[in-house]
Design an enzyme around this catalytic site. Structure first.
Site, PDB file in Angstrom:
ATOM      1  N   HIS A  79      -2.399  10.260 -32.353  1.00 31.16           N
ATOM      2  CA  HIS A  79      -1.863   9.519 -31.503  1.00 31.16           C
ATOM      3  C   HIS A  79      -0.753  10.389 -30.226  1.00 31.16           C
ATOM      4  O   HIS A  79      -0.096   9.821 -29.760  1.00 31.16           O
ATOM      5  CB  HIS A  79      -1.685   8.657 -31.561  1.00 31.16           C
ATOM      6  CG  HIS A  79      -3.036   7.527 -32.308  1.00 31.16           C
ATOM      7  ND1 HIS A  79      -3.882   8.064 -31.726  1.00 31.16           N
ATOM      8  CD2 HIS A  79      -2.419   6.312 -33.435  1.00 31.16           C
ATOM      9  CE1 HIS A  79      -4.714   6.874 -32.627  1.00 31.16           C
ATOM     10  NE2 HIS A  79      -4.214   6.142 -33.632  1.00 31.16           N
ATOM     11  N   HIS A 153      -5.271   0.983 -27.413  1.00 32.23           N
ATOM     12  CA  HIS A 153      -5.318   0.924 -28.878  1.00 32.23           C
ATOM     13  C   HIS A 153      -5.557  -0.983 -29.029  1.00 32.23           C
ATOM     14  O   HIS A 153      -4.432  -0.658 -30.478  1.00 32.23           O
ATOM     15  CB  HIS A 153      -4.454   1.985 -29.735  1.00 32.23           C
ATOM     16  CG  HIS A 153      -4.466   1.712 -31.251  1.00 32.23           C
ATOM     17  ND1 HIS A 153      -4.590   0.976 -31.869  1.00 32.23           N
ATOM     18  CD2 HIS A 153      -4.616   3.155 -31.254  1.00 32.23           C
ATOM     19  CE1 HIS A 153      -5.043   1.329 -32.871  1.00 32.23           C
ATOM     20  NE2 HIS A 153      -4.823   3.042 -33.049  1.00 32.23           N
ATOM     21  N   GLU A 291     -11.653   1.351 -30.720  1.00 30.88           N
ATOM     22  CA  GLU A 291     -11.160   3.227 -29.874  1.00 30.88           C
ATOM     23  C   GLU A 291     -12.324   4.314 -29.845  1.00 30.88           C
ATOM     24  O   GLU A 291     -12.656   5.058 -30.278  1.00 30.88           O
ATOM     25  CB  GLU A 291     -10.283   3.826 -30.971  1.00 30.88           C
ATOM     26  CG  GLU A 291      -8.718   2.749 -31.620  1.00 30.88           C
ATOM     27  CD  GLU A 291      -8.341   3.263 -32.313  1.00 30.88           C
ATOM     28  OE1 GLU A 291      -7.801   4.305 -32.623  1.00 30.88           O
ATOM     29  OE2 GLU A 291      -8.068   3.294 -33.549  1.00 30.88           O
TER      30      GLU A 291
HETATM   31  C1  BGC Z   1      -6.204   5.239 -37.086  1.00 31.48           C
HETATM   32  C2  BGC Z   1      -5.255   4.979 -38.320  1.00 31.48           C
HETATM   33  C3  BGC Z   1      -4.148   4.704 -37.867  1.00 31.48           C
HETATM   34  C4  BGC Z   1      -4.203   3.864 -36.368  1.00 31.48           C
HETATM   35  C5  BGC Z   1      -2.513   3.530 -35.865  1.00 31.48           C
HETATM   36  C6  BGC Z   1      -5.980   4.790 -35.858  1.00 31.48           C
HETATM   37  O1  BGC Z   1      -6.050   5.172 -34.625  1.00 31.48           O
HETATM   38  O2  BGC Z   1      -7.173   6.608 -37.394  1.00 31.48           O
HETATM   39  O3  BGC Z   1      -5.699   5.765 -39.178  1.00 31.48           O
HETATM   40  O4  BGC Z   1      -3.404   4.248 -39.100  1.00 31.48           O
HETATM   41  O5  BGC Z   1      -4.733   4.130 -35.563  1.00 31.48           O
HETATM   42  O6  BGC Z   1      -1.327   3.903 -36.194  1.00 31.48           O
END
Ligand code: BGC
Length: 329
Positions: A79, A153, A291
């Protein structure tokens, strides 16, 4: 008045009525800014970027140059790195249009920020429409070749945030294939059929119905944490990605996107250490995220749709969340 800025582009709450007209906040989050700043938010409601989801070992090669990004999730980049778009202050302008109100958020990410090449100029537009939709338009340009993959998210619980687990929610995913992962949650590169596995959500199925099945991919993700390859007729138009309904409240959300994939994350790493907006503790499975995105680790996977953006190109994509209710249980 000077725009004070908008932290992380975070959608803090979404209030929708149930089938009897009773409103609840269906988005997980905190009730104050300080918690977003200090409590290690698991990306509640934010814009994730420059690259949503993982890049293996934080490394990729573009036009012969190898870039080493921050490694902030085990051995991988997640991210956008240490200070991704979720932790940046965006400039915000109000939008009032026929049929919609919203915010236009802008952020200029300097070349080298989080070690990404290119100055990336980003605009993310949130609109709340008279059709009970949140529409998100993403737009970015760069002054040097780079990579980009943006998403929102938001974690949802259609019974209301803090009301318990989402395992009874019925999920439909418009996906016949998904990208299986290795033990560090990086795609192996193959696109596997969902047929005959707990990954098959082509018909509405309770999220919890098979989440404890002895299926290797569920062990690796500690539940669902996978990118699904959307079944779509073309590359650019909005296509149905997912529909979720919650039997008790009747609330629904339908997601359409121009993106090729969607990460379905069943809130596996919520661990009872955070107190949400309504004063309740969030535990594993208390929210889900869907997402819309390009596939994880695309910069290292030549067979995946490309996430490269060049100065002569424009990154442009849209996702629409439509909220409603159903009378069916
Ligand atoms: C990821 C997860 C992660 C979460 C929060 C998601 O997009 O795929 O693995 O724990 O985001 O960070």
């Amino acid at each position: 008045m000077r725009d004070p800025g908008y932290y992380g582009g975070i959608v803090q709450s979404i209030e929708t009525p149930d089938r009897r007209g009773r409103t609840a906040n269906i988005a997980l989050g905190f009730d104050n800014l300080a918690d977003y700043l200090t409590k290690n938010s698991p990306y509640f409601g934010c814009i994730t970027g420059r690259y949503a989801n993982r890049i293996a070992k934080g490394r990729f090669t573009l036009d012969g140059t190898t870039y080493q990004l921050a490694v902030n999730n085990g051995e991988n980049h997640l991210h956008g790195g240490d200070v991704g778009f979720d932790k940046r202050v965006w400039q915000a302008r109000e939008i009032r249009e026929h049929g919609a109100v919203g915010l236009r958020l802008t952020y200029v990410s300097p070349a080298g920020e989080e070690k990404y090449p290119g100055t990336l100029s980003v605009t993310v537009t949130y609109r709340l429409t008279v059709r009970n939709e949140i529409r998100i338009d993403y737009h970015a340009t760069t002054d040097a070749p780079t990579i980009v993959n943006l998403t929102n998210h938001t974690y949802f619980n259609l019974a209301g945030e803090g009301s318990g687990s989402i395992y009874d929610h019925r999920l439909r995913l418009n996906a016949s294939r998904y990208t299986p992962v290795d033990p560090t949650l990086i795609p192996t590169g193959s696109l596997d059929p969902v047929a005959g596995t707990p990954m098959d959500f082509r018909r509405p199925t309770a999220i919890g119905a098979r989440i404890r099945d002895n299926f290797q991919q569920l062990l690796l993700g500690q539940g669902y944490d996978h990118n699904f390859v959307l079944d779509r007729r073309d590359d650019t138009s909005l296509a149905l990605a997912a529909r979720v309904s919650e039997p008790t409240s009747g609330r629904t959300v339908t997601i359409r996107t121009a993106e090729p994939g969607i990460q379905f994350y069943s809130g596996n790493f919520l661990d009872g250490t955070l107190v949400g907006t309504g004063g309740h503790i969030y535990r594993q499975g208390d929210g889900f995220a869907l997402e819309t995105q390009h596939f994880p680790d695309s910069p290292n996977q030549p067979s995946f749709p490309s996430t490269v953006l060049r100065p002569d190109g424009v990154y442009q994509t849209t996702t629409v969340y439509e909220f409603g209710t159903t009378s069916a249980g």
